[in-house]
Design a protein around this motif. Sequence first.
Motif, PDB file in Angstrom:
ATOM      1  N   ILE A   5      47.798  39.176  62.918  1.00 37.43           N
ATOM      2  CA  ILE A   5      46.691  39.382  61.972  1.00 37.43           C
ATOM      3  C   ILE A   5      46.815  38.317  60.887  1.00 37.43           C
ATOM      4  N   ASP A   6      46.089  37.203  61.079  1.00 40.33           N
ATOM      5  CA  ASP A   6      46.213  36.116  60.107  1.00 40.33           C
ATOM      6  C   ASP A   6      44.861  35.626  59.592  1.00 40.33           C
ATOM      7  N   HIS A   7      43.819  36.432  59.802  1.00 38.99           N
ATOM      8  CA  HIS A   7      42.485  35.996  59.369  1.00 38.99           C
ATOM      9  C   HIS A   7      41.552  37.194  59.258  1.00 38.99           C
ATOM     10  N   ASP A   8      40.485  36.976  58.532  1.00 43.74           N
ATOM     11  CA  ASP A   8      39.363  37.919  58.509  1.00 43.74           C
ATOM     12  C   ASP A   8      38.115  37.053  58.428  1.00 43.74           C
ATOM     13  N   TYR A   9      37.341  37.048  59.504  1.00 39.69           N
ATOM     14  CA  TYR A   9      36.182  36.143  59.589  1.00 39.69           C
ATOM     15  C   TYR A   9      34.855  36.856  59.314  1.00 39.69           C
ATOM     16  N   HIS A  10      34.901  38.037  58.749  1.00 40.17           N
ATOM     17  CA  HIS A  10      33.639  38.749  58.432  1.00 40.17           C
ATOM     18  C   HIS A  10      33.835  39.526  57.130  1.00 40.17           C
ATOM     19  N   ILE A  11      33.587  38.829  56.028  1.00 36.06           N
ATOM     20  CA  ILE A  11      33.751  39.441  54.702  1.00 36.06           C
ATOM     21  C   ILE A  11      32.489  39.169  53.886  1.00 36.06           C
ATOM     22  N   HIS A  12      31.994  40.192  53.238  1.00 34.45           N
ATOM     23  CA  HIS A  12      30.838  40.019  52.347  1.00 34.45           C
ATOM     24  C   HIS A  12      31.317  39.868  50.911  1.00 34.45           C
ATOM     25  N   SER A  13      30.576  39.068  50.142  1.00 34.04           N
ATOM     26  CA  SER A  13      30.875  38.923  48.718  1.00 34.04           C
ATOM     27  C   SER A  13      29.847  39.714  47.913  1.00 34.04           C
ATOM     28  N   TYR A  14      29.972  39.641  46.598  1.00 38.31           N
ATOM     29  CA  TYR A  14      29.019  40.318  45.704  1.00 38.31           C
ATOM     30  C   TYR A  14      27.591  39.799  45.891  1.00 38.31           C
ATOM     31  N   LEU A  15      27.431  38.678  46.590  1.00 37.77           N
ATOM     32  CA  LEU A  15      26.081  38.144  46.802  1.00 37.77           C
ATOM     33  C   LEU A  15      25.283  38.986  47.790  1.00 37.77           C
ATOM     34  N   THR A  16      25.975  39.689  48.679  1.00 35.91           N
ATOM     35  CA  THR A  16      25.267  40.489  49.682  1.00 35.91           C
ATOM     36  C   THR A  16      24.563  41.656  49.002  1.00 35.91           C
ATOM     37  N   GLY A  38      48.777  38.607  54.360  1.00 37.15           N
ATOM     38  CA  GLY A  38      49.409  37.453  55.004  1.00 37.15           C
ATOM     39  C   GLY A  38      48.439  36.607  55.817  1.00 37.15           C
ATOM     40  N   MET A  39      47.185  36.582  55.385  1.00 34.70           N
ATOM     41  CA  MET A  39      46.165  35.849  56.149  1.00 34.70           C
ATOM     42  C   MET A  39      46.112  34.384  55.757  1.00 34.70           C
ATOM     43  N   LYS A  40      45.673  33.571  56.722  1.00 33.79           N
ATOM     44  CA  LYS A  40      45.560  32.127  56.486  1.00 33.79           C
ATOM     45  C   LYS A  40      44.108  31.693  56.308  1.00 33.79           C
ATOM     46  N   ASP A  41      43.195  32.371  56.969  1.00 32.99           N
ATOM     47  CA  ASP A  41      41.783  31.973  56.906  1.00 32.99           C
ATOM     48  C   ASP A  41      40.894  33.183  56.597  1.00 32.99           C
ATOM     49  N   LEU A  42      39.993  32.968  55.629  1.00 29.36           N
ATOM     50  CA  LEU A  42      39.039  34.003  55.239  1.00 29.36           C
ATOM     51  C   LEU A  42      37.645  33.391  55.294  1.00 29.36           C
ATOM     52  N   VAL A  43      36.717  34.091  55.930  1.00 30.30           N
ATOM     53  CA  VAL A  43      35.348  33.578  55.977  1.00 30.30           C
ATOM     54  C   VAL A  43      34.426  34.524  55.226  1.00 30.30           C
ATOM     55  N   GLU A  81      48.313  28.983  50.832  1.00 27.26           N
ATOM     56  CA  GLU A  81      48.507  29.757  52.064  1.00 27.26           C
ATOM     57  C   GLU A  81      47.188  30.158  52.725  1.00 27.26           C
ATOM     58  N   CYS A  82      46.180  30.311  51.921  1.00 29.47           N
ATOM     59  CA  CYS A  82      44.971  30.991  52.382  1.00 29.47           C
ATOM     60  C   CYS A  82      43.734  30.122  52.119  1.00 29.47           C
ATOM     61  N   THR A  83      42.965  29.829  53.170  1.00 32.64           N
ATOM     62  CA  THR A  83      41.804  28.941  53.034  1.00 32.64           C
ATOM     63  C   THR A  83      40.510  29.722  53.225  1.00 32.64           C
ATOM     64  N   PHE A  84      39.567  29.495  52.313  1.00 35.38           N
ATOM     65  CA  PHE A  84      38.233  30.097  52.443  1.00 35.38           C
ATOM     66  C   PHE A  84      37.328  29.185  53.264  1.00 35.38           C
TER      67      PHE A  84
END
Length: 266
Positions: A5-16, A38-43, A81-84
């Motif tokens: 588990i090193d990523h989450d590619y489906h995240i909403h921000s306050y803009l949604t 401990g994630m490396k990539d967040l979308v 560690e973590c890239t958006f």
Amino acid sequence: MKYVIDHDYHIHSYLTPCAGHPPEQNCENILAYGKRMGMKDLVITDHFWDAQNVVTTEKNWFRRYGYSYIKEILPFPTDEECTFHLGCEADMDLNFNLGVSEKLYDKLEFIIVATSHLHAPGWTVTEEKQTVAERAELYMKRNFKLLDSNMPFHKVGLAHFTCSLIAANCEGSNIDILNHITDKEFKVFFSRVAKVGMGVELNMTVEEANTEEILRPYRIAKECGCKFYLGSDAHSLGEFDDVGERFVTVINALSLTEADKFRPFG
Ligand SMILES: [Zn+2]
Ligand SMILES: [Zn+2]
């Protein structure tokens, strides 16, 4: 090696708009979640309709949320560690128009497509498609239309394929819809998903990830050679609380390894 588990590619921000724009759903707090996990990539995948380039005759409120709107989230915080990444959650209207145009493929780092958004009568689904059989047929038609598009599939994800919205305003449940679709049809579909190289999102609740009828299409997808990514679909900070348990449950249920991982960022 077991799927990490090193990523989450489906995240909403306050803009949604659908969560009421909670100000605390900002990148600083989302980064804290990513680092905690401990994630490396967040979308960031806010809801999106490329109204400048894609015409839809249907009325929906997403039409107001184009590229100039979702990029208001920039600049992203930087972290070692973590890239958006800037992504979006694109829709398909009832005439099978995809709400993202070729002109934006380069600007978006990741595009998830929610063919499963069948909760809006007159926009994504016609009023009449209320029986389980009709809905199942419509749903798979939408999925095949996505495959027929010219999208850059190496950075495209199939969002929440089994979610409850596929049965919104329908006489049955999402499980009834899925049960109506045969193994053979799933095999044809997921073989093509694997061939074009599109990612398949794992987004289920813990309960769903323990339900064989929900898991069936993903098991078939795995057999077909599809690659999977994790997506929380969190719209507010509280929704991050059980993400670890949700992801672990589905990884275990499908016995996923690192070889099964979708890797849009190399
Ligand atoms: Zn969605
Ligand atoms: Zn979403």
